[in-house]
Scaffold this motif. Structure first.
Motif, PDB file in Angstrom:
ATOM      1  N   TYR A  33      -3.273   0.934   3.187  1.00 51.80           N
ATOM      2  CA  TYR A  33      -4.814   0.934   3.412  1.00 51.80           C
ATOM      3  C   TYR A  33      -5.220   2.239   3.794  1.00 51.80           C
ATOM      4  CZ  TYR A  33      -4.483  -4.181   3.786  1.00 51.80           C
ATOM      5  OH  TYR A  33      -4.180  -5.446   3.913  1.00 51.80           O
TER       6      TYR A  33
ATOM      7  N   ASP B 208      -7.773  -7.477  -2.933  1.00 49.31           N
ATOM      8  CA  ASP B 208      -7.737  -6.651  -1.816  1.00 49.31           C
ATOM      9  C   ASP B 208      -9.028  -5.725  -1.414  1.00 49.31           C
ATOM     10  OD1 ASP B 208      -7.473  -5.839   0.909  1.00 49.31           O
ATOM     11  OD2 ASP B 208      -5.274  -5.795   0.963  1.00 49.31           O
TER      12      ASP B 208
ATOM     13  N   ARG C  17       0.637  -3.297   4.313  1.00 44.10           N
ATOM     14  CA  ARG C  17      -0.280  -2.817   5.249  1.00 44.10           C
ATOM     15  C   ARG C  17      -0.305  -1.371   5.272  1.00 44.10           C
ATOM     16  NH1 ARG C  17      -2.507  -6.545   8.494  1.00 44.10           N
ATOM     17  NH2 ARG C  17      -3.127  -4.887  10.039  1.00 44.10           N
TER      18      ARG C  17
ATOM     19  N   ARG D   8      -9.876  -4.248   0.950  1.00 44.49           N
ATOM     20  CA  ARG D   8      -9.338  -3.066   2.189  1.00 44.49           C
ATOM     21  C   ARG D   8      -8.993  -1.910   1.440  1.00 44.49           C
ATOM     22  NH1 ARG D   8      -6.169  -7.059   5.994  1.00 44.49           N
ATOM     23  NH2 ARG D   8      -5.801  -7.797   3.772  1.00 44.49           N
ATOM     24  N   LEU D   9      -8.257  -2.028   0.228  1.00 47.96           N
ATOM     25  CA  LEU D   9      -7.517  -0.979  -0.316  1.00 47.96           C
ATOM     26  C   LEU D   9      -8.602   0.020  -1.069  1.00 47.96           C
ATOM     27  CD1 LEU D   9      -4.686  -3.062  -2.143  1.00 47.96           C
ATOM     28  CD2 LEU D   9      -4.576  -1.615  -0.223  1.00 47.96           C
TER      29      LEU D   9
END
Length: 251
Positions: A131, A150, A128, A152-153
């Motif tokens: 990020y 992912d 996490r 969000r990356l």
């Protein structure tokens, strides 16, 4: 002419000589992936994966020719049937449309290391914590299912891992990711070792390594011969001996 262009030309000329000698060779789409796939100062392909593929071709009674290319172009050559074989390329659903990743596999999954700048105080112990980072990746490379998918990356592509290390050193990215053995070699280089540090976070890709054969290749009929040759190399310890040339770095 640049050195890389000269090396590529030398390999292509070798390919033409093979073709002129009789049956067309098995064309190896050859992306550099140190320490497993490299070239020496004379443009001669070397490294454990390279020698593994040479031995597979020898046992399968096939002549091997090298076609140097960046990964994205190698994959395009495989899609078009202009190249016949790859090795060590990650197996994904998209690639299975034009590459047959044949059994048996020759190696287990890989460990993925992350690096930050040496003066970056931000912790990177858990997934996490990635990020906020802008992460350097290599164009065309697939790393790990969770990481690759992912949204969000934040990822910043570059043509090579060397480029990512230079971007990290210059502060243009916050971190980079790559195979543990490959990153260790570059991080120890005099150009980088005082400017980067390895993060505690380690990711793991469980996908076994396989030889990939282009589905549209005219040499696809040799699939059984290639698989049989590789199986014999696994049984007599040749694969283990060749892969041991790239020893795992200390954590």
């Amino acid at each position: 002419m640049k050195l890389k262009s000269l090396l590529a030309l030398a390999c292509l000329l070798a390919s033409l000589r093979c073709a002129a000698a009789g049956e067309p060779p098995l064309v190896f789409a050859y992306n550099l992936f140190p320490p497993w796939k490299t070239m020496d100062a004379h443009g001669e392909p070397q490294g454990p994966y390279t020698e593994l593929m040479r031995e597979v071709a020898r046992r399968a009674k096939l002549r091997l020719a090298f076609l140097p290319c960046p990964l994205a172009r190698c994959l395009q050559y495989m899609r078009q049937g202009k190249a016949d074989v790859v090795i060590g390329v990650k197996n994904t659903a998209g690639r299975r449309e034009f590459i047959d990743f044949i059994d048996p596999s020759f190696a287990t999954g890989s460990r993925l290391a992350l690096y930050q700048r040496s003066d970056d105080p931000r912790p990177l112990h858990s997934y996490r914590q990635l990020y906020p980072f802008l992460i350097g990746v290599v164009e065309g490379v697939r790393y790990q299912d969770e990481f690759d998918g992912d949204l969000r990356l934040r990822r910043e592509p570059a043509p090579s891992l060397d480029s990512n290390f230079r971007k990290l050193k210059a502060g243009r990215i916050d971190a980079l990711i790559a195979d543990e053995r490959q990153t260790a070699e570059l991080a120890a280089d005099a150009e980088f070792h005082r400017h980067v540090k390895r993060a505690p976070l380690l990711l793991y890709s469980p996908e076994p390594r396989r030889i990939g054969l282009a589905i549209h290749s005219q040499r696809y009929t040799h699939k059984r011969r290639i698989a049989r040759a590789l199986r014999s190399m696994l049984q007599d310890g040749t694969v283990a001996r060749l892969l041991a040339q790239a020893q795992k770095p200390q954590s």
